[in-house]
Design an enzyme around this catalytic site. Structure first.
Site, PDB file in Angstrom:
ATOM      1  CG  ASN A   1      12.019 -24.899 -27.468  1.00 30.18           C
ATOM      2  OD1 ASN A   1      13.008 -24.439 -28.011  1.00 30.18           O
ATOM      3  ND2 ASN A   1      10.871 -25.114 -28.098  1.00 30.18           N
TER       4      ASN A   1
ATOM      5  CG  ASP B   1      13.175 -20.046 -35.490  1.00 30.50           C
ATOM      6  OD1 ASP B   1      12.025 -19.973 -35.065  1.00 30.50           O
ATOM      7  OD2 ASP B   1      14.105 -20.569 -34.841  1.00 30.50           O
TER       8      ASP B   1
ATOM      9  CG  HIS C   1      13.834 -21.739 -31.309  1.00 36.20           C
ATOM     10  ND1 HIS C   1      13.175 -21.505 -32.484  1.00 36.20           N
ATOM     11  CD2 HIS C   1      13.053 -22.619 -30.630  1.00 36.20           C
ATOM     12  CE1 HIS C   1      12.053 -22.199 -32.526  1.00 36.20           C
ATOM     13  NE2 HIS C   1      11.948 -22.886 -31.405  1.00 36.20           N
TER      14      HIS C   1
HETATM   15  P1  NAD Z   1       6.515 -34.507 -26.402  1.00 42.09           P
HETATM   16  O1  NAD Z   1       6.013 -34.230 -25.029  1.00 42.09           O
HETATM   17  O2  NAD Z   1       5.576 -35.060 -27.419  1.00 42.09           O
HETATM   18  O3  NAD Z   1       7.736 -35.509 -26.314  1.00 42.09           O
HETATM   19  C1  NAD Z   1       8.800 -35.305 -25.456  1.00 42.09           C
HETATM   20  C2  NAD Z   1       9.300 -36.662 -25.035  1.00 42.09           C
HETATM   21  O4  NAD Z   1      10.463 -36.457 -24.256  1.00 42.09           O
HETATM   22  C3  NAD Z   1       8.305 -37.449 -24.161  1.00 42.09           C
HETATM   23  O5  NAD Z   1       8.074 -38.719 -24.734  1.00 42.09           O
HETATM   24  C4  NAD Z   1       9.021 -37.542 -22.818  1.00 42.09           C
HETATM   25  O6  NAD Z   1       8.769 -38.779 -22.155  1.00 42.09           O
HETATM   26  C5  NAD Z   1      10.468 -37.422 -23.240  1.00 42.09           C
HETATM   27  N1  NAD Z   1      11.377 -36.999 -22.180  1.00 42.09           N
HETATM   28  C6  NAD Z   1      11.152 -36.142 -21.157  1.00 42.09           C
HETATM   29  N2  NAD Z   1      12.240 -36.059 -20.375  1.00 42.09           N
HETATM   30  C7  NAD Z   1      13.180 -36.848 -20.932  1.00 42.09           C
HETATM   31  C8  NAD Z   1      14.513 -37.176 -20.578  1.00 42.09           C
HETATM   32  N3  NAD Z   1      15.092 -36.687 -19.480  1.00 42.09           N
HETATM   33  N4  NAD Z   1      15.192 -38.028 -21.359  1.00 42.09           N
HETATM   34  C9  NAD Z   1      14.614 -38.554 -22.470  1.00 42.09           C
HETATM   35  N5  NAD Z   1      13.350 -38.291 -22.843  1.00 42.09           N
HETATM   36  C10 NAD Z   1      12.647 -37.448 -22.092  1.00 42.09           C
HETATM   37  O7  NAD Z   1       7.199 -33.164 -26.917  1.00 42.09           O
HETATM   38  P2  NAD Z   1       7.622 -32.784 -28.405  1.00 42.09           P
HETATM   39  O8  NAD Z   1       6.480 -32.114 -29.077  1.00 42.09           O
HETATM   40  O9  NAD Z   1       8.277 -33.934 -29.067  1.00 42.09           O
HETATM   41  O10 NAD Z   1       8.693 -31.616 -28.099  1.00 42.09           O
HETATM   42  C11 NAD Z   1       9.921 -31.903 -27.480  1.00 42.09           C
HETATM   43  C12 NAD Z   1      10.714 -30.633 -27.234  1.00 42.09           C
HETATM   44  O11 NAD Z   1      11.061 -30.005 -28.468  1.00 42.09           O
HETATM   45  C13 NAD Z   1       9.973 -29.564 -26.430  1.00 42.09           C
HETATM   46  O12 NAD Z   1      10.876 -28.973 -25.496  1.00 42.09           O
HETATM   47  C14 NAD Z   1       9.577 -28.548 -27.484  1.00 42.09           C
HETATM   48  O13 NAD Z   1       9.369 -27.264 -26.960  1.00 42.09           O
HETATM   49  C15 NAD Z   1      10.810 -28.595 -28.375  1.00 42.09           C
HETATM   50  N6  NAD Z   1      10.654 -28.030 -29.712  1.00 42.09           N
HETATM   51  C16 NAD Z   1      11.708 -27.320 -30.188  1.00 42.09           C
HETATM   52  C17 NAD Z   1      11.650 -26.763 -31.448  1.00 42.09           C
HETATM   53  C18 NAD Z   1      12.791 -25.949 -31.982  1.00 42.09           C
HETATM   54  O14 NAD Z   1      12.636 -25.330 -33.061  1.00 42.09           O
HETATM   55  N7  NAD Z   1      13.940 -25.909 -31.351  1.00 42.09           N
HETATM   56  C19 NAD Z   1      10.504 -26.944 -32.229  1.00 42.09           C
HETATM   57  C20 NAD Z   1       9.444 -27.677 -31.705  1.00 42.09           C
HETATM   58  C21 NAD Z   1       9.526 -28.213 -30.417  1.00 42.09           C
HETATM   59  C1  LMR Z   2       8.293 -23.868 -32.301  1.00 42.21           C
HETATM   60  O1  LMR Z   2       8.943 -22.895 -32.639  1.00 42.21           O
HETATM   61  O2  LMR Z   2       7.271 -24.257 -32.918  1.00 42.21           O
HETATM   62  C2  LMR Z   2       8.731 -24.656 -31.099  1.00 42.21           C
HETATM   63  O3  LMR Z   2       9.841 -24.090 -30.492  1.00 42.21           O
HETATM   64  C3  LMR Z   2       7.640 -24.907 -30.137  1.00 42.21           C
HETATM   65  C4  LMR Z   2       7.297 -23.677 -29.356  1.00 42.21           C
HETATM   66  O4  LMR Z   2       7.178 -23.771 -28.133  1.00 42.21           O
HETATM   67  O5  LMR Z   2       7.134 -22.613 -29.966  1.00 42.21           O
END
Ligand code: NAD
Ligand code: LMR
Length: 325
Positions: free
Chosen positions: A130, A157, A185
Site C-alpha cells: 500500500n 475489497d 484501494h
Molecule cells: P509485513 O510487515 O508483515 O511484511 C512486509 C515485508 O516486506 C517485511 O518482511 C519487510 O522486510 C519486507 N520489505 C520491506 N521493504 C522491502 C523491500 N524494499 N523489498 C522487499 N521486501 C521488503 O507486512 P504485510 O502485512 O505482509 O503487508 C505488506 C503490505 O501489503 C503493506 O503495505 C500492507 O499495507 C499491504 N496490504 C495491501 C492490501 C491490499 O488489499 N492491497 C491488503 C493487505 C495489506
Molecule cells: C486492507 O484493506 O486490509 C489492507 O489494505 C490493509 C490496510 O491498511 O487496510
C-alpha cells in the site's frame, strides 16, 4: 511435468507472504501438473527469517515445488519470472490511512520497476503493498515491460463486498457476481451497488433495503481494512494473501461469461479517467494474463459523485509522488 512457472514474491518473510507461499508451492494455484519455482525477495535484516520460511516450505515436501531462490537483489528475484507479486513494504498501523504510507513505500517501487525492466520480459506484475494503486503507478512508470502488465489489488475489497452481500441476501457468495470496486484501494473506493447482481438479478432488487446498500454496505467495505487493524492489532494478512491469489487466478483463467472481476489497471481513458492512472475497473480476461475493461456500465448521478471523489484522490496521490514517476 511441464516447465516450472516462475513466481517472484517480495516481502517474502512478511505476514501476507506467509499465507501466499505455501499455496503457490502446493499446486493449489497452478494445478498439480505445473511445477512452481519461487523467487523470494527480502531486505537484508529479514533474510534470517526468510531462511526459516524456506525451511518450512521444504519441510512440506510439495511435489510441485521445483525450486526456491532467495535474494535481497530485486533484479535477481525478477530474473525470468512469469509473475511478480509485489508485497514487500510497510503496513499501516491504527489511525493511519493507506495513503499515509506513500512517503515510505513509494520509493521501494521505483527500484522494483527498474529491476523488472532489466530482469523480466514476460512478466505479469501484481502490486499489493500500500497504497497499492499509486505504488503500481510508480513501478509502471519506472519500467518499460509494458503498462498492460501491471495491476494493483482491489480484490480484497471485491471479496469483502461479495461476502457482505451474500450474508445480507441469504444467498451464497458464488451467486454474487459482477462486483466492481471503482478507483482506489482506499476508504474513498466506490463499491458499485448499482451494477452488482445476486442470482442474476440486480442487488437493488434482491436486497430491498436501499438505505443499507447505499450506506452501511459501502462504508463497511471502505473501512474494513481499518476495522481489521483495530481488532487484530495488525493489518489483514490471510485474507489479503487469498485476494492476491484470486487476483492472479482471475488473470490466469478465463472470466465466466457475463461476469467481471475488479482490479486496478492502467487507464486508457475509460469512463473519463485520466490516462495512465491505476484505476479500479471491471475487467474480463481470456485467461492468458491479459485483460480488458468492461465499458458502458451505467451510473446514477449519485454514483458519479462517488466516482469523481475517488478519481480526485488518485490524482492527488499522483501529484504527491510526481518526483518518483
Ligand atoms: P509485513 O510487515 O508483515 O511484511 C512486509 C515485508 O516486506 C517485511 O518482511 C519487510 O522486510 C519486507 N520489505 C520491506 N521493504 C522491502 C523491500 N524494499 N523489498 C522487499 N521486501 C521488503 O507486512 P504485510 O502485512 O505482509 O503487508 C505488506 C503490505 O501489503 C503493506 O503495505 C500492507 O499495507 C499491504 N496490504 C495491501 C492490501 C491490499 O488489499 N492491497 C491488503 C493487505 C495489506
Ligand atoms: C486492507 O484493506 O486490509 C489492507 O489494505 C490493509 C490496510 O491498511 O487496510
Amino acid at each position: 511435468m511441464a516447465n516450472p512457472i516462475r513466481v517472484a514474491v517480495t516481502g517474502a518473510a512478511g505476514n501476507i507472504s506467509y499465507s501466499i507461499l505455501f499455496r503457490l508451492a502446493s499446486g493449489a494455484i497452478f494445478g498439480p501438473d505445473r511445477p512452481v519455482h519461487l523467487k523470494l525477495l527480502e531486505i537484508p535484516p529479514a533474510m534470517k527469517a526468510l531462511n526459516g520460511v524456506v525451511m518450512e516450505l521444504n519441510d512440506c515436501a510439495f511435489p510441485t515445488l521445483a525450486g526456491i531462490d532467495i535474494t535481497d537483489k530485486a533484479e535477481t528475484a525478477f530474473d525470468g519470472v512469469n509473475w511478480a507479486i509485489l508485497v514487500g513494504s510497510k503496513p499501516r498501523g491504527p489511525g493511519m490511512e493507506r495513503g499515509d504510507l506513500i512517503r515510505e513505500n513509494g520509493p521501494i517501487f521505483v527500484g522494483q520497476g527498474k529491476a523488472l525492466n532489466k530482469a523480466a520480459s514476460d512478466v505479469r506484475c501484481i502490486v499489493v503493498g500500500n497504497p497499492c494503486n499509486t505504488n503500481c503507478l510508480i513501478a509502471m512508470k519506472n519500467s518499460d515491460v509494458g503498462n498492460d502488465r501491471f495491476s494493483a489489488m482491489m480484490r480484497l475489497d471485491q471479496n469483502r463486498a461479495q461476502s457482505l452481500l451474500a450474508e445480507k441476501s441469504g444467498r451464497t457468495v458464488k451467486e454474487v457476481t459482477n462486483m466492481v470496486i471503482w478507483g482506489n484501494h482506499s476508504n474513498n473506493q466506490y463499491p458499485d451497488c448499482e451494477n452488482v447482481r445476486i442470482g442474476g438479478k440486480p442487488a437493488t432488487e434482491v436486497i430491498g433495503d436501499k438505505e443499507w446498500l447505499l450506506g452501511d454496505f459501502i462504508k463497511t467495505v471502505q473501512n474494513r481494512g481499518a476495522d481489521v487493524i483495530k481488532a487484530r492489532g495488525a493489518s489483514s494478512a490471510a485474507s489479503a494473501a487469498n485476494a492476491a491469489l484470486d487476483h492472479l487466478l482471475s488473470l490466469a483463467r478465463p472470466t465466466a461469461a457475463g461476469d467481471w472481476f475488479s482490479a486496478a489497471v492502467c487507464s486508457d481513458g475509460q469512463y473519463g479517467v485520466d490516462k495512465e492512472l491505476i484505476f479500479g475497473y471491471p475487467l474480463t480476461s481470456p485467461g492468458d494474463g491479459t485483460w480488458k475493461v468492461v465499458e458502458g456500465l451505467p451510473m446514477s448521478d449519485w454514483a458519479k459523485g462517488k466516482f469523481e471523489k475517488v478519481l480526485n484522490e488518485l490524482r492527488e496521490e499522483r501529484e504527491f509522488v510526481k518526483g518518483l514517476l
